[in-house]
Write a protein that holds these residues in place. Structure first.
Motif, PDB file in Angstrom:
ATOM      1  N   PHE A  56       0.826  -1.196   0.000  1.00 51.21           N
ATOM      2  CA  PHE A  56       0.000   0.000   0.000  1.00 51.21           C
ATOM      3  C   PHE A  56       0.863   1.249   0.000  1.00 51.21           C
ATOM      4  CE2 PHE A  56      -2.660  -3.281   1.818  1.00 51.21           C
ATOM      5  CZ  PHE A  56      -3.870  -3.103   1.160  1.00 51.21           C
ATOM      6  N   LEU A  57       0.304   2.318  -0.602  1.00 48.56           N
ATOM      7  CA  LEU A  57       0.945   3.621  -0.655  1.00 48.56           C
ATOM      8  C   LEU A  57       0.011   4.627   0.000  1.00 48.56           C
ATOM      9  CD1 LEU A  57       1.889   3.556  -4.463  1.00 48.56           C
ATOM     10  CD2 LEU A  57       3.213   2.612  -2.580  1.00 48.56           C
ATOM     11  N   ALA A  58       0.553   5.516   0.841  1.00 43.59           N
ATOM     12  CA  ALA A  58      -0.235   6.594   1.431  1.00 43.59           C
ATOM     13  C   ALA A  58       0.246   7.899   0.823  1.00 43.59           C
ATOM     14  CB  ALA A  58      -0.081   6.618   2.943  1.00 43.59           C
ATOM     15  N   LEU A  59      -0.633   8.600   0.085  1.00 41.30           N
ATOM     16  CA  LEU A  59      -0.280   9.822  -0.636  1.00 41.30           C
ATOM     17  C   LEU A  59      -0.956  11.012   0.026  1.00 41.30           C
ATOM     18  CD1 LEU A  59       1.069  11.162  -3.137  1.00 41.30           C
ATOM     19  CD2 LEU A  59      -1.101  10.777  -4.346  1.00 41.30           C
ATOM     20  N   GLY A  60      -0.123  11.958   0.489  1.00 44.59           N
ATOM     21  CA  GLY A  60      -0.653  13.189   1.081  1.00 44.59           C
ATOM     22  C   GLY A  60      -0.648  14.316   0.072  1.00 44.59           C
ATOM     23  N   THR A  61      -1.654  15.216   0.164  1.00 52.85           N
ATOM     24  CA  THR A  61      -1.769  16.314  -0.810  1.00 52.85           C
ATOM     25  C   THR A  61      -1.678  17.659  -0.100  1.00 52.85           C
ATOM     26  OG1 THR A  61      -4.182  16.479  -0.663  1.00 52.85           O
ATOM     27  CG2 THR A  61      -3.267  14.841  -2.200  1.00 52.85           C
ATOM     28  N   HIS A  62      -1.568  18.723  -0.914  1.00 50.90           N
ATOM     29  CA  HIS A  62      -1.467  20.087  -0.379  1.00 50.90           C
ATOM     30  C   HIS A  62      -2.739  20.509   0.331  1.00 50.90           C
ATOM     31  CE1 HIS A  62       2.096  21.524  -3.092  1.00 50.90           C
ATOM     32  NE2 HIS A  62       2.395  20.483  -2.311  1.00 50.90           N
ATOM     33  N   TYR A  63      -3.872  19.941  -0.029  1.00 50.45           N
ATOM     34  CA  TYR A  63      -5.145  20.309   0.586  1.00 50.45           C
ATOM     35  C   TYR A  63      -5.429  19.521   1.852  1.00 50.45           C
ATOM     36  CZ  TYR A  63      -6.301  22.906  -3.662  1.00 50.45           C
ATOM     37  OH  TYR A  63      -6.298  23.791  -4.693  1.00 50.45           O
ATOM     38  N   GLY A  64      -4.411  18.791   2.347  1.00 54.16           N
ATOM     39  CA  GLY A  64      -4.566  18.092   3.608  1.00 54.16           C
ATOM     40  C   GLY A  64      -5.275  16.762   3.506  1.00 54.16           C
ATOM     41  N   LYS A  65      -5.422  16.242   2.331  1.00 52.50           N
ATOM     42  CA  LYS A  65      -6.054  14.934   2.154  1.00 52.50           C
ATOM     43  C   LYS A  65      -4.975  13.843   2.152  1.00 52.50           C
ATOM     44  CE  LYS A  65      -9.982  17.076   1.314  1.00 52.50           C
ATOM     45  NZ  LYS A  65     -11.089  17.080   2.309  1.00 52.50           N
ATOM     46  N   VAL A  66      -5.369  12.641   2.596  1.00 54.33           N
ATOM     47  CA  VAL A  66      -4.490  11.471   2.543  1.00 54.33           C
ATOM     48  C   VAL A  66      -5.240  10.352   1.832  1.00 54.33           C
ATOM     49  CG1 VAL A  66      -3.191   9.775   3.849  1.00 54.33           C
ATOM     50  CG2 VAL A  66      -3.293  12.123   4.661  1.00 54.33           C
ATOM     51  N   TYR A  67      -4.598   9.813   0.791  1.00 54.01           N
ATOM     52  CA  TYR A  67      -5.226   8.754   0.000  1.00 54.01           C
ATOM     53  C   TYR A  67      -4.416   7.460   0.184  1.00 54.01           C
ATOM     54  CZ  TYR A  67      -7.624  12.591  -2.371  1.00 54.01           C
ATOM     55  OH  TYR A  67      -8.380  13.694  -2.644  1.00 54.01           O
ATOM     56  N   LEU A  68      -5.143   6.380   0.431  1.00 55.76           N
ATOM     57  CA  LEU A  68      -4.512   5.060   0.512  1.00 55.76           C
ATOM     58  C   LEU A  68      -4.653   4.390  -0.858  1.00 55.76           C
ATOM     59  CD1 LEU A  68      -3.082   3.117   2.463  1.00 55.76           C
ATOM     60  CD2 LEU A  68      -5.311   2.041   2.870  1.00 55.76           C
ATOM     61  N   LEU A  69      -3.493   4.036  -1.465  1.00 56.85           N
ATOM     62  CA  LEU A  69      -3.481   3.489  -2.825  1.00 56.85           C
ATOM     63  C   LEU A  69      -2.864   2.094  -2.815  1.00 56.85           C
ATOM     64  CD1 LEU A  69      -1.837   6.610  -4.488  1.00 56.85           C
ATOM     65  CD2 LEU A  69      -4.289   6.201  -4.281  1.00 56.85           C
ATOM     66  N   ASP A  70      -3.257   1.296  -3.818  1.00 52.42           N
ATOM     67  CA  ASP A  70      -2.529   0.040  -4.029  1.00 52.42           C
ATOM     68  C   ASP A  70      -1.349   0.313  -4.960  1.00 52.42           C
ATOM     69  OD1 ASP A  70      -3.542   0.244  -6.587  1.00 52.42           O
ATOM     70  OD2 ASP A  70      -5.088  -1.285  -6.307  1.00 52.42           O
ATOM     71  N   VAL A  71      -0.555  -0.731  -5.267  1.00 52.38           N
ATOM     72  CA  VAL A  71       0.677  -0.511  -6.043  1.00 52.38           C
ATOM     73  C   VAL A  71       0.393  -0.120  -7.489  1.00 52.38           C
ATOM     74  CG1 VAL A  71       2.139  -1.995  -4.627  1.00 52.38           C
ATOM     75  CG2 VAL A  71       0.797  -3.008  -6.464  1.00 52.38           C
ATOM     76  N   GLN A  72      -0.849  -0.325  -7.966  1.00 53.05           N
ATOM     77  CA  GLN A  72      -1.198   0.120  -9.320  1.00 53.05           C
ATOM     78  C   GLN A  72      -1.682   1.573  -9.350  1.00 53.05           C
ATOM     79  OE1 GLN A  72      -2.230  -3.129  -8.369  1.00 53.05           O
ATOM     80  NE2 GLN A  72      -0.445  -3.860  -9.513  1.00 53.05           N
ATOM     81  N   GLY A  73      -1.809   2.192  -8.137  1.00 49.61           N
ATOM     82  CA  GLY A  73      -2.256   3.580  -8.082  1.00 49.61           C
ATOM     83  C   GLY A  73      -3.746   3.736  -7.890  1.00 49.61           C
ATOM     84  N   ASN A  74      -4.484   2.653  -7.638  1.00 45.18           N
ATOM     85  CA  ASN A  74      -5.930   2.738  -7.415  1.00 45.18           C
ATOM     86  C   ASN A  74      -6.214   3.180  -5.982  1.00 45.18           C
ATOM     87  OD1 ASN A  74      -6.640   1.648 -10.037  1.00 45.18           O
ATOM     88  ND2 ASN A  74      -5.859  -0.296  -9.243  1.00 45.18           N
ATOM     89  N   ILE A  75      -7.205   4.056  -5.813  1.00 44.91           N
ATOM     90  CA  ILE A  75      -7.567   4.584  -4.488  1.00 44.91           C
ATOM     91  C   ILE A  75      -8.364   3.517  -3.743  1.00 44.91           C
ATOM     92  CG2 ILE A  75      -8.811   6.391  -3.239  1.00 44.91           C
ATOM     93  CD1 ILE A  75      -8.416   8.176  -5.723  1.00 44.91           C
TER      94      ILE A  75
END
Length: 829
Positions: free
Chosen positions: A57-76
């Motif tokens: 899993f990948l956890a991606l943080g954004t400038h707007y304060g959101k955090v998205y949990l992604l799989d290795v293919q980039g799906n949310i």
């Protein structure tokens, strides 16, 4: 928008800097691809600010304060709006609203364990959260007062973080801060050029800040040095500068992966601009580093990005590296064998690509050895290396008949059938006959020698023999005396079992293989009328062959065929006589004339060895031709020794030969004749004096010499006679001494032997009456005679000695002239 994305994705695949490395021969170490799907959707609306990687899993943080949990293919897979800690594979979670912005968060590496429910957050201060025994979360301040904390890395029991002043390391077990590594370049704004941290292992921390890299090792302090100090301390084992600003670090075995922010100056405007970020693999040394590879990445919007906008995360154990920018997420992977082969093919290194595929054939997934091989052949053909391409066909095409035929037709189209001809398969597989015929016709039109070579090397069943025979005959109509074509036609006839025509051509060409052909295919019935031709070609081989096969071609037939060629007839009969003196006895009379005509040196040996030669006929021929030596031999053999000796003396005038002849005959009358003939010839007298000493008494000759006759070397001759006589006396005396010594030695030996005792016991028997030699009653008187031959007799069983000789002898051994049988012992009691 879609078109722009496709264009940018394509440019990312090039990965290397066009201006510097487009022509580089060095293979890149990594390959790149963009994370799409959900990532593309997120970054169209927001900008990426950070990322962390765990498991799949990948956890991606954004400038707007959101955090998205992604799989290795980039799906949310999940979205969060607050700081929240939750289990990926369990139901536990923690979420909290903070009174100040959170810049960074790090979770205990073993958070899944009940004893390790801890995490830290970084902002104005570093807070440690841990769950108490009542399942409540409590927090503790680990550090504050030195500006914002923008980077935190937790490994084992050690937490490393960076603020505006430097890097600190905290030991979670001892609850102590064990080091402070100050920031080197204080001129750089820490918010614009943040610190990058990564743990290589549990005790090695790598720090990248600005253009500086430090490798720190956490070590245990010796007990004697403790006092009030922490139990551990940090030692900087390597420190060096880089060319660009560091945006991220990651370990790769004993090397480092560095994400660099690059600024360059435009040649046109001479103004500084943001260039593409670089991902470098370097080998750290104690005070410097060695660049292994360097790739420039074309990420979206790189012209507007700053150093703080790039982040590098990695997945431990998988060699996956994630390059995060505000509008893009790129995954870098170590290149596998398929990628290595791709690069080799791109650089047209086909042979190396083929070798790599063969070595790693179990691991490659996208390539096939055959496809690479075919591409290699095509490449060689395009370069004009036809011979190499043809040679490679053997290895690459293997036993695939269809591919072989396809390649042959391709070589035909470019006019290079000759190049591939030496490498065509001849057994497994076998191609269509048309393929072989097509190549043979190509050679027949332009290269007779090459055509002949192929006919010799290729088995006759590869092609239609009759078609090729007809083609050769058509060419012979234009050049009927061409030896190469004639010889090849003979070989084709041989393949076709048309041995008669083949033999005729070989004889016409006088070819050495004619004898091999006759033997191999048993063509003796076909050569009965060609014996003269064979003899003219090679008489030695022909005679050997005829004599080895007498059962197939009789001696009589050969002699008849050679009747008109007596010189060849002589060669045949001479070799026959050498092999067997009796086989050709019926031709011995004929051979006298042949030897006399063609081979006189062998006439005398023939007369000596032949027992079937008519002597009168031989004498007549030799006398007609005045062959003195042969005549002398025949006269002596016929018993006319005097005439033979006279001929030697009168015709040859050779006293040595006359003496030798007299010695051979060993006849006193001959010696008398020789002396009478020589008595008035001083040179002959000298010869006789020198040679007859052992055969005739020299006094007989000396008495007949007339007084006053001058004889050459008389003194020397007399001295030689005396020396010979003395030598004979010395030899006799020497022989006598040896004989006497040997006799005495043997006599002593016999005496010692006879003096030895002989065992007589109850097992011995009388050789006459066959009863035990000793009486059963030891008190009874007895008399026994034992001979040296070990035979034993009762005395009464022996016959009485005769009146002429009182000695007794063993009856059994009496036939041996009394040798061992004389009595040696008489026993009485």
């Amino acid at each position: 928008m879609a078109e722009a994305e496709e264009q940018e994705t394509g440019s990312l695949e090039e990965s290397t800097d066009e201006s510097e490395e487009e022509e580089s021969e060095e293979e890149p170490k990594l390959k790149y691809e963009r994370l799409s799907n959900g990532v593309t959707e997120i970054l169209q609306k927001d900008a990426a600010s950070c990322m962390t990687v765990h498991d799949k899993f990948l956890a991606l943080g954004t400038h707007y304060g959101k955090v998205y949990l992604l799989d290795v293919q980039g799906n949310i897979t999940q979205k969060f709006d607050v700081v929240q800690v939750f289990g990926l594979y369990s139901g536990e979670e923690f979420h909290e609203t903070f009174d100040c912005p959170i810049k960074i968060i790090a979770v205990h590496p073993h958070f899944v364990r009940s004893s390790c429910k801890q995490f830290v957050t970084g902002g104005k201060k570093l807070l440690l959260f841990e769950r108490s025994w009542m399942n409540r979360w409590k927090s503790a301040i680990l550090h504050e007062g030195e500006g914002n904390i923008r980077s935190v890395k937790w490994r084992g029991h050690l937490i490393a973080w960076a603020n505006n002043m430097g890097v600190k390391i905290f030991d979670i077990i001892s609850k102590q801060r064990i080091t402070n590594v100050p920031r080197d370049d204080i001129s750089l704004r820490p918010d614009m050029y943040p610190c990058s941290l990564c743990w290589k292992d549990n005790v090695t921390l790598i720090i990248g800040w600005g253009t500086s890299v430090k490798i720190c090792s956490v070590k245990e302090r010796h007990a004697s040095e403790m006092r009030d100090l922490p139990s551990r301390y940090v030692e900087i084992v390597s420190q060096f500068e880089t060319e660009f600003y560091i945006s991220g670090l990651a370990p790769l075995c004993d090397q480092l992966v560095v994400l660099s922010y690059v600024k360059e100056i435009s040649e046109k405007t001479e103004r500084e601009y943001c260039a593409r970020p670089r991902l470098d693999i370097i080998q750290p040394l104690s005070e410097t580093c060695e660049e292994i590879s360097s790739d420039a990445l074309t990420v979206r919007g790189f012209q507007e990005n700053e150093c703080r906008d790039y982040h590098l995360e990695y997945s431990e154990g998988e060699s996956l590296f994630y390059i995060v920018s505000p509008r893009d997420v790129v995954v870098a992977k170590e290149r596998d064998q398929d990628d290595h082969i791709d690069w080799l093919l791109e650089k047209k290194k086909y042979e190396e690509a083929l070798m790599a595929a063969e070595i790693s054939q179990k691991n490659i997934k996208r390539h096939k050895i055959l496809d690479i091989g075919l591409a290699y052949i095509n490449h060689l053909v395009e370069k004009g290396d036809y011979d190499i391409a043809a040679r490679k066909c053997q290895k690459i095409l293997g036993k695939n008949a269809a591919l072989w035929e396809y390649e042959v037709y391709k070589f035909k189209e470019i006019g290079q059938l000759k190049a591939i001809s030496p490498y065509l398969p001849r057994g497994d597989p076998v191609l269509k006959p048309l393929i072989y015929e097509m190549i043979l016709h190509e050679f027949l039109e332009s290269d007779y020698e090459g055509f002949a070579t192929l006919i010799r090397e290729w088995p006759g069943d590869l092609y239609n023999n009759s078609v090729i025979v007809q083609a050769v005959r058509d060419h012979l109509k234009k050049d009927s005396q061409n030896k190469t074509l004639l010889k090849t036609l003979a070989e084709l006839y041989t393949y076709d079992k048309n041995y008669g025509n083949a033999l005729e051509i070989y004889l016409t060409l006088r070819h050495k293989d004619v004898f091999q052909l006759i033997h191999k295919h048993n063509l003796f019935s076909s050569i009965k009328d060609k014996i003269v031709l064979l003899m003219d070609f090679d008489s030695e081989k022909a005679v050997d062959m005829l004599l080895d096969n007498e059962d197939k071609i009789s001696i009589k037939k050969v002699v008849e065929e050679l009747e008109d060629r007596p010189e060849l007839q002589h060669v045949y009969l001479h070799k026959l006589f050498k092999r067997d003196h009796h086989k050709g006895q019926r031709y011995h009379e004929k051979q006298i004339s042949l030897y006399a005509e063609y081979d006189r040196p062998n006439l005398l040996p023939f007369l000596r060895d032949s027992t079937h030669c008519p002597l009168e006929k031989a004498l007549e021929i030799c006398q007609q031709r005045n062959f003195v030596e042969e005549t002398v031999y025949l006269l002596s053999r016929m018993g006319n020794s005097r005439s033979a000796l006279k001929m030697i003396m009168e015709e040859l005038h050779d006293v040595d030969k006359a003496i030798e002849f007299a010695k051979e005959q060993d006849d006193g009358e001959l010696w008398e004749d020789l002396i009478l003939y020589s008595i008035d010839k001083p040179p002959f007298i000298t010869g006789l004096l020198n040679n007859i000493g052992t055969h005739v008494d020299p006094i007989l000759l000396i008495h007949r010499i007339k007084e006053g006759m001058e004889i050459p070397n008389l003194r020397d001759s007399l001295v030689k006679i005396l020396q010979d006589y003395n030598l004979q006396i010395l030899l006799r005396e020497g022989c006598k001494k040896i004989l006497v010594a040997d006799s005495l030695s043997l006599l002593k030996k016999m005496h010692r032997t006879q003096m030895k005792g002989v065992l007589v016991d109850e097992e011995n028997i009388c050789e006459s009456c066959l009863s035990p030699i000793l009486p059963s009653d030891a008190a009874k008187p007895f008399s026994v005679v034992v001979f040296h031959c070990r035979h034993m007799f009762h005395k009464e069983c022996l016959p009485m000695p005769s009146m002429n000789s009182a000695a007794q002898f063993c009856n059994i051994c009496s036939a041996k002239n009394r040798g061992p049988g004389s009595a040696i012992l008489e026993m009485k009691k």
